[in-house]
Design a protein around this motif. Structure first.
Motif, PDB file in Angstrom:
ATOM      1  N   ILE A   1       0.843  -1.195   0.000  1.00  0.00           N
ATOM      2  CA  ILE A   1       0.000   0.000   0.000  1.00  0.00           C
ATOM      3  C   ILE A   1       0.880   1.247   0.000  1.00  0.00           C
ATOM      4  O   ILE A   1       2.047   1.192   0.397  1.00  0.00           O
ATOM      5  N   PRO A   2       0.319   2.391  -0.406  1.00  0.00           N
ATOM      6  CA  PRO A   2       1.083   3.642  -0.310  1.00  0.00           C
ATOM      7  C   PRO A   2       1.328   3.995   1.162  1.00  0.00           C
ATOM      8  O   PRO A   2       0.447   3.809   2.014  1.00  0.00           O
ATOM      9  N   ASN A   3       2.510   4.484   1.483  1.00  0.00           N
ATOM     10  CA  ASN A   3       2.838   4.902   2.845  1.00  0.00           C
ATOM     11  C   ASN A   3       1.808   5.885   3.394  1.00  0.00           C
ATOM     12  O   ASN A   3       1.498   5.862   4.584  1.00  0.00           O
ATOM     13  N   LYS A   4       1.276   6.715   2.533  1.00  0.00           N
ATOM     14  CA  LYS A   4       0.328   7.742   2.974  1.00  0.00           C
ATOM     15  C   LYS A   4      -0.924   7.142   3.602  1.00  0.00           C
ATOM     16  O   LYS A   4      -1.581   7.775   4.422  1.00  0.00           O
ATOM     17  N   ARG A   5      -1.263   5.906   3.260  1.00  0.00           N
ATOM     18  CA  ARG A   5      -2.432   5.243   3.867  1.00  0.00           C
ATOM     19  C   ARG A   5      -2.241   5.025   5.357  1.00  0.00           C
ATOM     20  O   ARG A   5      -3.198   4.876   6.097  1.00  0.00           O
TER      21      ARG A   5
ATOM     22  N   ASN B   1       6.043   9.199  -0.701  1.00  0.00           N
ATOM     23  CA  ASN B   1       5.350   8.739  -1.901  1.00  0.00           C
ATOM     24  C   ASN B   1       5.634   7.273  -2.203  1.00  0.00           C
ATOM     25  O   ASN B   1       5.139   6.737  -3.180  1.00  0.00           O
ATOM     26  N   ASP B   2       6.441   6.638  -1.358  1.00  0.00           N
ATOM     27  CA  ASP B   2       6.791   5.235  -1.551  1.00  0.00           C
ATOM     28  C   ASP B   2       5.636   4.318  -1.151  1.00  0.00           C
ATOM     29  O   ASP B   2       4.648   4.754  -0.558  1.00  0.00           O
TER      30      ASP B   2
END
Length: 123
Positions: free
Chosen positions: A46-50, A56-57
């Protein structure tokens, strides 16, 4: 734990291999009981931002079922998050930087919680 370490642990402890049930996704691995087919772990990217990590990794994480009374204490430690895309009362998300022994403990707990319930014989 890495994706490979999780896979090796689950295979050695339970003899269960990952399944890849999503046609358009060859990275999401599901581990389920052989008898009742219930999932006890899912590994996904999943995107780190989740996870509210500013990057952005993408990251490989694992969701496991957990006793609700202990989720809060795990969430205070590095590498443990409220469940991504699952019931946050009964599931927890674990990232690779989480403590390995605690990760194994949670895999074992999830396996037990999702297993077939055996009725006690009446006396």
């Amino acid at each position: 734990m890495t994706r490979e370490a999780i896979d090796a642990y689950i295979q050695s402890q339970y003899g269960i291999q990952a399944e890849y049930p999503f046609e358009a996704d060859d990275l999401t691995a599901v581990y389920r009981h052989t008898d009742n087919k219930k999932w006890f772990a899912i590994v996904m990217r999943i995107p780190n931002k989740r996870l509210h990590i500013e990057s952005n990794d993408e990251i490989d994480v694992m969701n496991v079922k957990c006793e609700p009374v202990v989720i809060g204490s795990f969430l205070m430690e590095d590498g443990f998050y409220p469940a991504y895309h699952m019931n946050k009362t009964h599931w927890i998300t674990i990232s690779p930087e989480a403590d390995e022994e605690k990760t194994k403990l949670l895999i074992d707990m999830s396996y037990s919680l999702t297993g077939t319930k055996r009725k006690k014989a009446r006396k």
